[in-house]
Design an enzyme around this catalytic site. Structure first.
Site, PDB file in Angstrom:
ATOM      1  N   SER A 121      71.152  56.769  49.527  1.00  0.00           N
ATOM      2  CA  SER A 121      72.130  56.625  48.443  1.00  0.00           C
ATOM      3  C   SER A 121      73.568  56.740  48.921  1.00  0.00           C
ATOM      4  CB  SER A 121      71.873  57.683  47.384  1.00  0.00           C
ATOM      5  OG  SER A 121      70.518  57.943  47.284  1.00  0.00           O
ATOM      6  N   ARG A 148      80.214  54.251  55.099  1.00  0.00           N
ATOM      7  CA  ARG A 148      80.807  55.591  55.150  1.00  0.00           C
ATOM      8  C   ARG A 148      79.910  56.532  54.364  1.00  0.00           C
ATOM      9  NH1 ARG A 148      83.514  53.473  50.742  1.00  0.00           N
ATOM     10  NH2 ARG A 148      84.673  52.069  52.078  1.00  0.00           N
ATOM     11  N   ASP A 172      69.758  54.187  45.673  1.00  0.00           N
ATOM     12  CA  ASP A 172      69.090  54.851  44.541  1.00  0.00           C
ATOM     13  C   ASP A 172      69.263  54.105  43.215  1.00  0.00           C
ATOM     14  OD1 ASP A 172      71.761  55.551  44.499  1.00  0.00           O
ATOM     15  OD2 ASP A 172      71.456  57.679  44.133  1.00  0.00           O
TER      16      ASP A 172
HETATM   17  C1  GLC Z   1      77.526  57.444  45.854  1.00  0.00           C
HETATM   18  C2  GLC Z   1      76.969  56.487  46.908  1.00  0.00           C
HETATM   19  C3  GLC Z   1      76.079  55.446  46.276  1.00  0.00           C
HETATM   20  C4  GLC Z   1      75.029  56.104  45.383  1.00  0.00           C
HETATM   21  C5  GLC Z   1      75.719  57.000  44.361  1.00  0.00           C
HETATM   22  C6  GLC Z   1      74.738  57.706  43.432  1.00  0.00           C
HETATM   23  O1  GLC Z   1      78.414  56.744  45.063  1.00  0.00           O
HETATM   24  O2  GLC Z   1      78.026  55.864  47.594  1.00  0.00           O
HETATM   25  O3  GLC Z   1      75.453  54.657  47.258  1.00  0.00           O
HETATM   26  O4  GLC Z   1      74.270  55.125  44.746  1.00  0.00           O
HETATM   27  O5  GLC Z   1      76.489  57.974  45.043  1.00  0.00           O
HETATM   28  O6  GLC Z   1      73.874  58.538  44.136  1.00  0.00           O
END
Ligand code: GLC
Length: 489
Positions: A155, A170, A209
């Site tokens: 995520s 990042r 996610d």
């Molecule tokens: C952050 C991450 C993203 C993820 C979100 C929710 O924004 O960059 O990839 O989906 O958190 O967990």
């Protein structure tokens, strides 16, 4: 001046300051509309430009997921999920009738992986691989010869180059392991699995996610396969409002201009596909702060406290990782202005420590209707060792409610924008739509979904559009969704 009159003046000043803060945090309906139009522009710009080379627009990451599940999918698959707090390993049995069974092992990520700057990617991914080994030993002890397909829910923003490969752009949500940036996270995990002689566990799909949440909602929704019978409603968005925030939806491949022309041609004309799921990474909407409302507290949070200044500014106003921190920064500032907690020259340690005030505490204060706000008093004492008087608590509650309302109003912006951009509210007779959500804020924060819905009705889709939106909590997206991804790989 007498002590009483001095006290009264301070009280009035505190009330005035509280009103000012609440006003600064308030988002009016014309702002929601302006933000929504700019969000649509940013999506379009992000679909045209490469994520890593352009600072314009949203990342809009192609995920290479081309179909929505309809609930008839079958199989036994593995999944693992690295979130902001836990690592989960699961094996998922999809029964092909919208239902599933799931076995899982959940491990809290040790703090050193989040806090210690010297930790390497090899150490982190080695730790994850060892947890997978523990799971395999427990649930598949005789499985060394079998091949297990695994979906990896990761995520964080990655530049995805295929369904099963993507380099980390990042970290967000607290990780700082620098040497992982720019590397293929699937390879990092697979290498560690191979080292543990688990090469038979093959990571075949990488899945954000939000994408997992979306796919899992589609699988579970009885409407996915019944659109022709009575045309009920259609799943259109998957989203997370938890530690972080993000969303995905199906975009027409023809509109994803940043995909090479030959690939688009192949997908559309040879494979007969029309849509691809896009991970918007909306947490980084308007990092240039063109339209995003910004208070001095947001600037302190971003520049002085967060590990990724200048990035994910939208997320820093919305998600669970930051709502408590915004309140903490405001309280510290009011103390410095000698308006709060005057008995302390130096504030209690916990109140001066970043991220010690959790969003869960805000959720208790939000709905406190006890006499003299006793619940709030207890919560602040327990969580921060912070004694308060009634007048202070009244102000704190007003600020808490303003912080959460701003979060929910901003959260409505990407939803309205995607509904408008995809024209799904007009797509079919009465165009009802489903949004699958996951995350502690949308699931547990009191009143959050009502505030979000209210903001949707103030957005350009209006009350008529808002009525067509069905919001569902899609649990286990990271397990079921990643398994669904692995199934088609
Ligand atoms: C952050 C991450 C993203 C993820 C979100 C929710 O924004 O960059 O990839 O989906 O958190 O967990």
């Amino acid at each position: 001046m007498s002590f009483e009159s001095l006290h009264r003046i301070k009280q009035e000043e505190l009330q005035k300051k509280t009103e000012e803060i609440v006003k600064e945090l308030t988002i009016e309906s014309d702002e929601i509309c302006k933000l929504t139009s700019y969000f649509i522009e940013s999506m379009e710009s992000g679909l045209d430009h490469q994520t890593s080379t352009s600072s314009k627009g949203l990342p809009m990451i192609p995920t290479f997921v081309l179909d929505k599940p309809n609930g008839t999918e079958k199989g036994v698959l593995m999944a693992c999920d690295l979130g902001g707090t836990n690592f989960r390993v699961c094996s998922v049995t999809l029964n092909g009738d919208h239902t599933f069974e799931l076995k899982q092992l959940k491990t809290k990520i040790p703090l050193e992986y989040l806090e210690d700057d010297t930790v390497t990617s090899e150490e982190l991914f080695g730790f994850l691989a060892r947890r997978i080994k523990v799971f395999m030993n427990k649930y598949h002890p005789d499985g060394a010869k079998e091949i297990f397909k695994m979906g990896f829910t990761f995520s964080y923003p990655v530049d995805q180059t295929s369904l099963s490969a993507g380099t980390l752009i990042r970290w967000t949500k607290g990780f700082k392991i620098n040497d992982a940036v720019g590397k293929d996270v699937v390879q990092l995990l697979q290498d560690q699995l191979n080292k543990l002689e688990l090469a038979n566990v093959k990571i075949v799909a990488l899945c954000n996610d939000t994408v997992g949440t979306f796919l899992s909602h589609c699988y579970r929704s009885v409407n996915s396969d019944s659109l022709t019978v009575g045309e009920i409603s259609e799943p259109v968005i998957g989203c997370i409002f938890g530690t972080g925030t993000n969303g995905c939806y199906m975009e027409e491949i023809a509109n994803i201009k940043k995909l090479p022309a030959e690939l688009r041609d192949d997908l559309i004309n040879k494979q007969g596909k029309r849509y691809m799921c896009i991970n918007t990474e909306w947490g980084s909407f308007d990092n240039e702060l063109k339209v995003l409302p910004t208070t001095k507290y947001d600037i302190i949070l971003d520049q002085k406290i967060s590990p990724n200044p200048g990035f994910h500014l939208f997320e820093k106003r919305i998600s669970g990782m930051f709502l408590g921190e915004i309140l903490r920064i405001i309280l510290v500032d009011l103390h410095q202005q000698e308006l709060l907690f005057q008995q302390f020259k130096v504030l209690p340690h916990r109140l001066s420590t970043p991220f010690e005030l959790s969003t869960e505490v805000l959720s208790h204060i939000e709905i406190d209707d006890s006499t003299d706000l006793r619940e709030t008093e207890l919560n602040l004492l327990q969580s921060l060792r912070l004694p308060t008087n009634l007048q202070e608590r009244v102000c704190i509650q007003k600020i808490v409610r303003a912080i959460s309302r701003r979060s929910a109003y901003l959260a409505a912006v990407p939803l309205a924008a995607i509904l408008i951009k995809t024209k799904c509210l007009n797509r079919r007779y009465h165009g009802e739509v489903e949004i699958g959500c996951d995350g502690s804020v949308v699931e547990f924060y009191p009143g959050y979904r009502s505030m979000l819905r209210h903001a949707l009705s103030l957005s350009p889709i209006g009350p008529d559009g808002e009525r067509k939106v069905h919001i569902f909590i899609a649990k286990d997206g990271s397990g079921v969704g990643a398994a669904l991804c692995a199934l088609v790989a």
